[in-house]
Scaffold this motif. Structure first.
Motif, PDB file in Angstrom:
ATOM      1  N   GLU A  82      -6.859   7.527  -2.203  1.00  0.00           N
ATOM      2  CA  GLU A  82      -7.157   6.799  -3.434  1.00  0.00           C
ATOM      3  C   GLU A  82      -7.044   5.289  -3.234  1.00  0.00           C
ATOM      4  OE1 GLU A  82      -8.192   7.789  -6.352  1.00  0.00           O
ATOM      5  OE2 GLU A  82      -8.078   9.971  -6.069  1.00  0.00           O
ATOM      6  N   ASN A  83      -6.280   4.890  -2.228  1.00  0.00           N
ATOM      7  CA  ASN A  83      -5.972   3.478  -2.029  1.00  0.00           C
ATOM      8  C   ASN A  83      -6.939   2.788  -1.069  1.00  0.00           C
ATOM      9  OD1 ASN A  83      -4.051   1.600  -3.017  1.00  0.00           O
ATOM     10  ND2 ASN A  83      -3.126   1.466  -0.994  1.00  0.00           N
ATOM     11  N   HIS A 114      -2.518   9.820  -1.837  1.00  0.00           N
ATOM     12  CA  HIS A 114      -2.264   8.431  -2.227  1.00  0.00           C
ATOM     13  C   HIS A 114      -3.085   7.495  -1.350  1.00  0.00           C
ATOM     14  CE1 HIS A 114       0.092   4.778  -3.243  1.00  0.00           C
ATOM     15  NE2 HIS A 114      -0.070   4.497  -1.965  1.00  0.00           N
ATOM     16  N   GLN A 172       6.936  11.379  -1.395  1.00  0.00           N
ATOM     17  CA  GLN A 172       6.003  12.410  -1.792  1.00  0.00           C
ATOM     18  C   GLN A 172       5.848  13.443  -0.676  1.00  0.00           C
ATOM     19  OE1 GLN A 172       2.281  10.714  -3.080  1.00  0.00           O
ATOM     20  NE2 GLN A 172       3.242   9.158  -4.346  1.00  0.00           N
ATOM     21  N   ASN A 214       0.515  14.816  -0.861  1.00  0.00           N
ATOM     22  CA  ASN A 214       0.419  13.714  -1.812  1.00  0.00           C
ATOM     23  C   ASN A 214       0.369  12.355  -1.122  1.00  0.00           C
ATOM     24  OD1 ASN A 214       0.353  15.416  -4.013  1.00  0.00           O
ATOM     25  ND2 ASN A 214       2.556  15.297  -4.407  1.00  0.00           N
ATOM     26  N   GLU A 215       1.048  12.247   0.038  1.00  0.00           N
ATOM     27  CA  GLU A 215       0.961  10.998   0.814  1.00  0.00           C
ATOM     28  C   GLU A 215      -0.486  10.750   1.228  1.00  0.00           C
ATOM     29  OE1 GLU A 215       3.286   8.781   1.959  1.00  0.00           O
ATOM     30  OE2 GLU A 215       5.142   9.710   1.279  1.00  0.00           O
ATOM     31  N   HIS A 236       1.313   4.494   6.188  1.00  0.00           N
ATOM     32  CA  HIS A 236       0.732   3.603   5.181  1.00  0.00           C
ATOM     33  C   HIS A 236       0.521   2.190   5.715  1.00  0.00           C
ATOM     34  CE1 HIS A 236       0.870   6.664   2.108  1.00  0.00           C
ATOM     35  NE2 HIS A 236       2.137   6.889   2.381  1.00  0.00           N
ATOM     36  N   SER A 273       0.814  -1.221   0.000  1.00  0.00           N
ATOM     37  CA  SER A 273       0.000   0.000   0.000  1.00  0.00           C
ATOM     38  C   SER A 273       0.845   1.268   0.000  1.00  0.00           C
ATOM     39  CB  SER A 273      -0.932   0.009   1.217  1.00  0.00           C
ATOM     40  OG  SER A 273      -1.929  -0.981   1.083  1.00  0.00           O
ATOM     41  N   TRP A 274       2.147   1.110   0.087  1.00  0.00           N
ATOM     42  CA  TRP A 274       3.014   2.282   0.134  1.00  0.00           C
ATOM     43  C   TRP A 274       3.172   2.897  -1.258  1.00  0.00           C
ATOM     44  CZ3 TRP A 274       7.016   3.825   3.967  1.00  0.00           C
ATOM     45  CH2 TRP A 274       6.717   3.345   5.245  1.00  0.00           C
ATOM     46  N   PRO A 275       3.308   4.239  -1.338  1.00  0.00           N
ATOM     47  CA  PRO A 275       3.594   4.854  -2.649  1.00  0.00           C
ATOM     48  C   PRO A 275       4.980   4.456  -3.126  1.00  0.00           C
ATOM     49  CG  PRO A 275       3.750   6.498  -0.907  1.00  0.00           C
ATOM     50  CD  PRO A 275       3.197   5.254  -0.270  1.00  0.00           C
ATOM     51  N   ARG A 276       5.184   4.463  -4.425  1.00  0.00           N
ATOM     52  CA  ARG A 276       6.436   3.995  -4.997  1.00  0.00           C
ATOM     53  C   ARG A 276       7.584   4.986  -4.856  1.00  0.00           C
ATOM     54  NH1 ARG A 276       7.347  -1.248  -5.421  1.00  0.00           N
ATOM     55  NH2 ARG A 276       5.348  -2.268  -5.732  1.00  0.00           N
TER      56      ARG A 276
END
Length: 481
Positions: A347-348, A344, A336, A340-341, A382, A330-333
């Motif tokens: 949205e997840n 993200h 950020q 934005n975190e 996250h 589930s972590w952003p790639r």
């Protein structure tokens, strides 16, 4: 209560009743609870509530714990498993507790003001005729932050309990747990030990199916299994689209390695076919799933295409869910900004998101949740959105109606905590997974993965099925198996 539901009575050291465990749970020592368990806690201990809660905190599996504890201030509480896969919903107005929405109500549904039901439910003539009008401008499905289709009934969030004296919700984990960093080998050793405990407990005395695929999660659990030759657990895999044909082929190779037969399901007409050629025969399945899930779902294609009807009912259904914590899925790639975190994460969350005003409302809910307990935001934001908000809410819907008792052994806070003690980036690039599998079974680790093979085939313009067979043959030669 369902007569087939596993039930365990909890008692004090003197034998006084303290409550019940419904479902399948394994304690911190790796013991599968059954019939009655005596805790080493006196009924007269002034800290009985805290001590029983500490015992509950380290239970694994899929369960609900109902407590009625003696003392100057009587403690009556309801807990569910670490990811809420059993599911608890409650109406604070009527003070009713249940496993799904419709069991909780003795009145008509009051429509949610933040979400509407999925189109698959609202477009079904028989279901919609029984339902109130939902605001058509609201986003469909994906109820989050403890909300349900009813404006007053709530779903208990993960890592919380319900105080049954006033039907208030309280967080009890992480509390003051130590999340100081661990090296990958140290953390993997903890997880490997715990997974082996859990798989012994679930495979020794229970019967049913263990669904394995060509991915990482069920592979970790299979690698942690004891010898299954005397077990009532049968390996299982299926294909209902092209990608899952690759999963099934890898599952066959994994079963071959452990020397066990595997039941595989592919419709006679092919992976996109059905065991119910006449679609109208699937309608009762959709309706039963919708009712049992509290109108959240009509069942996925696996259900609607009749796969479940071909399996023996009863027993357990073991799955690899929740080990995504070890790969930080589930972590952003990339790193950020804070904004934005948060974006993200929103949205997840698998929730319905509508217009800008709707998104702003739900972002406010996310921010409120994120400041409701003490934790290291940069290291674990996250992780906790995954456990509390992303993974937990859909689980009771996924398990809503079935012929077996679904259980994910990795619903376990020892596994979660040890994973969270490894930096997210090391988990995300699969370094941590590689270490876990190296300790569990290096030979099984070497079996090709289905999804990376599919991606590889696209890059080089090859047929994925043929490429996978080439990789499996190369694996067998290299490992001499």
């Amino acid at each position: 209560m369902c007569p087939d539901l596993a039930l365990c009575e909890i008692t004090s050291s003197e034998g006084a009743p303290l409550g019940w465990v419904l479902g399948h749970a394994v304690d911190a020592e790796g013991i599968l609870l059954s019939d009655r368990t005596k805790l080493p806690i006196s009924q007269s201990d002034p800290k009985i509530a805290d001590k029983v809660e500490d015992w509950v905190k380290w239970l694994s599996g899929r369960y609900v714990v109902l407590l009625d504890l003696p003392g100057e201030t009587r403690a009556q509480r309801a807990y569910h498993d670490p990811l809420g896969s059993y599911g608890l919903v409650y109406d604070p107005q009527s003070r009713t507790l249940a496993s799904s929405l419709l069991l909780c109500l003795d009145r008509d549904i009051v429509p949610s003001t933040n979400y509407r039901l999925q189109d698959s439910v609202l477009n079904d003539a028989q279901l919609s005729a029984l339902l109130p009008e939902f605001d058509p401008t609201l986003p469909p499905g994906g109820f989050g932050f403890g909300e349900t289709p009813d404006a007053h009934v709530r779903r208990l969030l993960a890592n919380r309990y319900i105080d049954l004296t006033d039907f208030s919700e309280h967080r009890f984990w992480p509390g003051n747990d130590d999340f100081s960093p661990l090296s990958m080998p140290e953390a993997a050793e903890i997880i490997v030990h715990r997974m082996r405990q859990l798989m012994i407990a679930f495979c020794k005395d229970l019967s049913g199916y263990f669904a394995i695929s060509g991915g990482r999660d069920s592979r970790m659990l299979l690698a942690a299994c004891p010898d299954l030759s005397q077990s009532g657990i049968q390996l299982y895999s299926y294909a209902n689209n092209y990608m899952t044909t690759l999963d099934l082929r890898v599952a066959e190779e994994m079963a071959r390695l452990v020397g066990r037969p595997i039941l595989t399901q592919i419709p006679e007409s092919g992976c996109r076919g059905s065991f119910l050629p006449h679609k109208r025969r699937a309608a009762p399945l959709r309706h039963r799933f919708a009712v049992s899930s509290g109108l959240m779902h009509t069942g996925d294609e696996w259900w609607q295409r009749g796969f479940a009807r071909k399996l023996k009912p009863g027993g357990v259904w073991i799955r690899g869910n929740f080990l995504e914590i070890a790969t930080a899925r589930s972590w952003p790639r990339r790193n950020q900004s804070l904004r934005n975190e948060m974006g993200h994460a929103l949205e997840n969350l698998r929730i319905g998101l509508g217009d800008d005003a709707d998104r702003a409302r739900k972002m406010a809910q996310l921010k409120e949740w994120s400041t409701s307990f003490d934790y290291d935001f940069e290291r674990h934001f996250h992780d906790y959105t995954y456990m509390d908000l992303t993974t937990a809410p859909p689980q009771a819907n996924f398990h809503g109606y079935n012929q077996q008792f679904y259980v994910a052994p990795a619903s376990d806070r020892q596994i979660f905590r040890a994973s969270m003690q490894v930096p997210g980036k090391l988990r995300q690039n699969t370094s941590f997974y590689d270490e876990i599998m190296r300790q569990l079974n290096a030979t099984m680790h070497a079996i090709p993965l289905a999804k990376p093979t599919a991606y590889h085939s696209r890059r080089i313009g090859a047929n994925a099925t043929e490429l996978l067979e080439d990789k499996i043959n190369a694996y067998r030669t290299a490992m001499n198996v």
